[in-house]
Design a protein around this motif. Structure first.
Motif, PDB file in Angstrom:
ATOM      1  N   ASP A 255       0.866  -1.179   0.000  1.00  0.00           N
ATOM      2  CA  ASP A 255       0.000   0.000   0.000  1.00  0.00           C
ATOM      3  C   ASP A 255       0.903   1.230   0.000  1.00  0.00           C
ATOM      4  O   ASP A 255       1.520   1.564   1.022  1.00  0.00           O
ATOM      5  CB  ASP A 255      -0.899  -0.029   1.237  1.00  0.00           C
ATOM      6  CG  ASP A 255      -1.834   1.172   1.334  1.00  0.00           C
ATOM      7  OD1 ASP A 255      -1.659   2.138   0.568  1.00  0.00           O
ATOM      8  OD2 ASP A 255      -2.730   1.147   2.193  1.00  0.00           O
ATOM      9  N   GLU A 257       0.348   4.508  -0.211  1.00  0.00           N
ATOM     10  CA  GLU A 257       0.001   5.636   0.652  1.00  0.00           C
ATOM     11  C   GLU A 257       0.399   5.344   2.100  1.00  0.00           C
ATOM     12  O   GLU A 257       1.021   6.175   2.774  1.00  0.00           O
ATOM     13  CB  GLU A 257      -1.493   5.943   0.585  1.00  0.00           C
ATOM     14  CG  GLU A 257      -1.871   7.112   1.489  1.00  0.00           C
ATOM     15  CD  GLU A 257      -3.363   7.392   1.530  1.00  0.00           C
ATOM     16  OE1 GLU A 257      -3.777   8.274   2.304  1.00  0.00           O
ATOM     17  OE2 GLU A 257      -4.118   6.728   0.789  1.00  0.00           O
ATOM     18  N   ALA A 344      -3.238  10.847  -4.657  1.00  0.00           N
ATOM     19  CA  ALA A 344      -4.056   9.835  -3.999  1.00  0.00           C
ATOM     20  C   ALA A 344      -4.576   8.814  -4.993  1.00  0.00           C
ATOM     21  O   ALA A 344      -4.611   7.604  -4.710  1.00  0.00           O
ATOM     22  CB  ALA A 344      -5.215  10.513  -3.265  1.00  0.00           C
ATOM     23  N   THR A 345      -4.979   9.271  -6.173  1.00  0.00           N
ATOM     24  CA  THR A 345      -5.482   8.350  -7.194  1.00  0.00           C
ATOM     25  C   THR A 345      -4.398   7.395  -7.657  1.00  0.00           C
ATOM     26  O   THR A 345      -4.630   6.189  -7.819  1.00  0.00           O
ATOM     27  CB  THR A 345      -6.034   9.147  -8.390  1.00  0.00           C
ATOM     28  OG1 THR A 345      -7.119   9.966  -7.951  1.00  0.00           O
ATOM     29  CG2 THR A 345      -6.518   8.211  -9.492  1.00  0.00           C
ATOM     30  N   ARG A 348      -3.690   4.761  -4.963  1.00  0.00           N
ATOM     31  CA  ARG A 348      -4.718   3.715  -4.940  1.00  0.00           C
ATOM     32  C   ARG A 348      -4.568   2.777  -6.132  1.00  0.00           C
ATOM     33  O   ARG A 348      -4.744   1.559  -6.014  1.00  0.00           O
ATOM     34  CB  ARG A 348      -6.113   4.337  -4.939  1.00  0.00           C
ATOM     35  CG  ARG A 348      -6.519   4.961  -3.620  1.00  0.00           C
ATOM     36  CD  ARG A 348      -8.016   5.255  -3.594  1.00  0.00           C
ATOM     37  NE  ARG A 348      -8.410   6.174  -4.649  1.00  0.00           N
ATOM     38  CZ  ARG A 348      -8.439   7.497  -4.521  1.00  0.00           C
ATOM     39  NH1 ARG A 348      -8.084   8.057  -3.361  1.00  0.00           N
ATOM     40  NH2 ARG A 348      -8.820   8.267  -5.512  1.00  0.00           N
ATOM     41  N   ARG A 351      -1.998  -0.017  -5.497  1.00  0.00           N
ATOM     42  CA  ARG A 351      -2.146  -0.842  -4.298  1.00  0.00           C
ATOM     43  C   ARG A 351      -2.318  -2.304  -4.709  1.00  0.00           C
ATOM     44  O   ARG A 351      -3.143  -2.634  -5.562  1.00  0.00           O
ATOM     45  CB  ARG A 351      -3.346  -0.378  -3.484  1.00  0.00           C
ATOM     46  CG  ARG A 351      -3.568  -1.156  -2.186  1.00  0.00           C
ATOM     47  CD  ARG A 351      -4.828  -0.674  -1.506  1.00  0.00           C
ATOM     48  NE  ARG A 351      -4.717   0.730  -1.129  1.00  0.00           N
ATOM     49  CZ  ARG A 351      -5.768   1.539  -0.981  1.00  0.00           C
ATOM     50  NH1 ARG A 351      -6.992   1.085  -1.216  1.00  0.00           N
ATOM     51  NH2 ARG A 351      -5.588   2.794  -0.619  1.00  0.00           N
TER      52      ARG A 351
END
Length: 439
Positions: A255, A257, A344-345, A348, A351
């Motif tokens: 992940d 982020e 952020a996009t 994701r 991930r």
């Protein structure tokens, strides 16, 4: 314990020395000349001579040049473009006991555009009908750290792991899965590069070496585990014809982020800075000109040619460049970089765990890993279990490097069993009981 720059440098030197002492299968070169190709190659693939010192940088080496977009568009994924024999070297002082070739092949980048990637095929003296794609954790923004460059210069830090497979008689494929722009941590691009490299290897090799039925395994650690798992997740839809029978992956950043927030302000903060630059190369919507302040622009210029823990390559390392314990907030114009919509996009989209895998997985993680948070491993293992993947999960008592070394032999043994067609252990019932993390 507070780590400073000299202590980190000393650790890197100790690890490099340990790898040198463990590099078991390197000695004199194999007798005889390396043949032009290990089998039949399409007439459209161009043969290049073997490179020799002084070696040209990739930007000046015509072997690495991208074909025209028009030509790439006409080629199918995995199509061979050019190839050459090489003399594979290890630890800068010796030779790998394998005949070796490099080839350029058509793949796909993160934006779905055709691109030419490079892979290296190592064939041991008495090869068995197996094919291992080993994803090196080269974690690079500099082309000098690509596996195809390091295997020629003898600077491949992970040679010990590759040699273990060669001693088993397995042909080994080393893809430059970050692509021509060294798009560090661009997961989908890495997965495409691995799968198309395997397609190209099957076209390149002789029928008695690699056939359509030859079983394939994927293996990698840390960034290499990330690329291996991305290849696995994409395989069912992108390359369903590849007979992948097993995957071994350790310590992957599951992940991005969560990893960035974990690293920010800590000893490994430079990895976060490097990852931002690598992802921006794959995703132009991450507008660094807008996001970075003057200090950030200087950081970008400083780390643009860096590689993580590739000390034998002689390039800048983000861990030794003065960014330990640095806060990203001091280098950007925004309050929270990870909250920016584009960032952020992208985080994701990269991930792991959004899809299942085509084969059983051996997954190993250090209990006290300061780089990859162990809770990411628990969550990712549960996600794969929920997708009906047979997961053999192993905790390692130690930190990031110890886990890589300690589980090399178990990873090999796991893949031996998968190549032999034996059923895989499945820890998923225990994983569900041991962890309260939700997928």
């Amino acid at each position: 314990m507070r780590w400073n720059r000299p202590s980190v440098l000393l650790l890197c030197l100790v690890l490099a020395l340990a790898g040198l002492l463990l590099g078991g299968c390197v000695s004199a070169p194999l007798p005889g000349a390396t043949p032009a190709a290990p089998g039949r190659t399409p007439s459209s693939a161009i043969a290049y001579p073997a490179p020799g010192p002084p070696y040209a940088a990739t930007a000046a080496d015509p072997f690495y040049q991208q074909p025209s977009p028009t030509r790439l568009t006409r080629l199918a994924p995995g199509a061979l473009i050019r190839y050459r024999p090489i003399a594979a070297r290890a630890w800068r002082i010796s030779h790998v006991q394998a005949r070796a070739w490099q080839f350029v092949y058509r793949s796909t980048n993160t934006r779905g555009q055709p691109v030419a990637d490079v892979a290296t095929l190592l064939v041991p003296p008495e090869p068995r009908s197996r094919l291992l794609s080993y994803q090196v954790a080269y974690d690079a923004l500099d082309a000098r750290c690509a596996p195809s460059q390091e295997i020629v210069h003898g600077s491949l830090v992970e040679q010990w792991f590759v040699s273990k497979a060669l001693r088993r008689g397995w042909p080994v494929l080393l893809p430059d899965y970050e692509g021509p722009n060294q798009a560090f941590l661009a997961g989908r691009q890495a997965g495409y590069a691995v799968l198309d490299g395997l397609r190209a290897a099957r076209r390149f090799a002789a029928d008695d070496l690699i056939t359509p039925e030859t079983p394939i395994a994927l293996w990698g650690y840390s960034g290499g585990g990330y690329a291996s798992l991305w290849a696995g997740e994409l395989a069912a839809n992108y390359a369903p014809e590849l007979p992948i029978v097993g995957i071994a992956a350790g310590g992957p950043p599951a992940d991005l982020e969560g990893l960035a927030r974990h690293l920010d302000g800590g000893i490994f903060a430079g990895v976060y800075f490097e990852a931002l630059l690598g992802l921006a190369r794959a995703y132009p919507q991450i507008d660094l000109d807008r996001l970075l302040n003057d200090r950030g622009q200087r950081m970008q210029a400083k780390l643009a040619g860096s590689c993580l823990a590739q000390e034998l390559a002689g390039v800048r390392d983000p861990l030794l460049s003065g960014y330990s314990f640095a806060d990203m907030a001091d280098y950007v114009r925004v309050d929270d970089l990870l909250a920016e919509p584009a960032v952020a996009t992208v985080a994701r989209a990269n991930r792991l765990g959004g899809h299942g895998l085509p084969a059983p997985l051996f997954y190993y993680q250090a209990r006290f890993d300061p780089l990859i948070p162990p809770n990411q491993a628990r969550t990712l293992a549960r996600r794969y279990c929920a997708a009906d993947v047979a997961v053999d999960f192993d905790w390692v008592f130690g930190e990031h490097i110890v886990a890589a070394l300690a589980n090399a032999e178990p990873a090999i043994d796991y893949l031996v069993a998968r190549f032999a067609g034996r059923p895989a252990d499945n820890d998923c019932p225990n994983i569900a009981q041991r962890s309260t993390a939700t997928p």
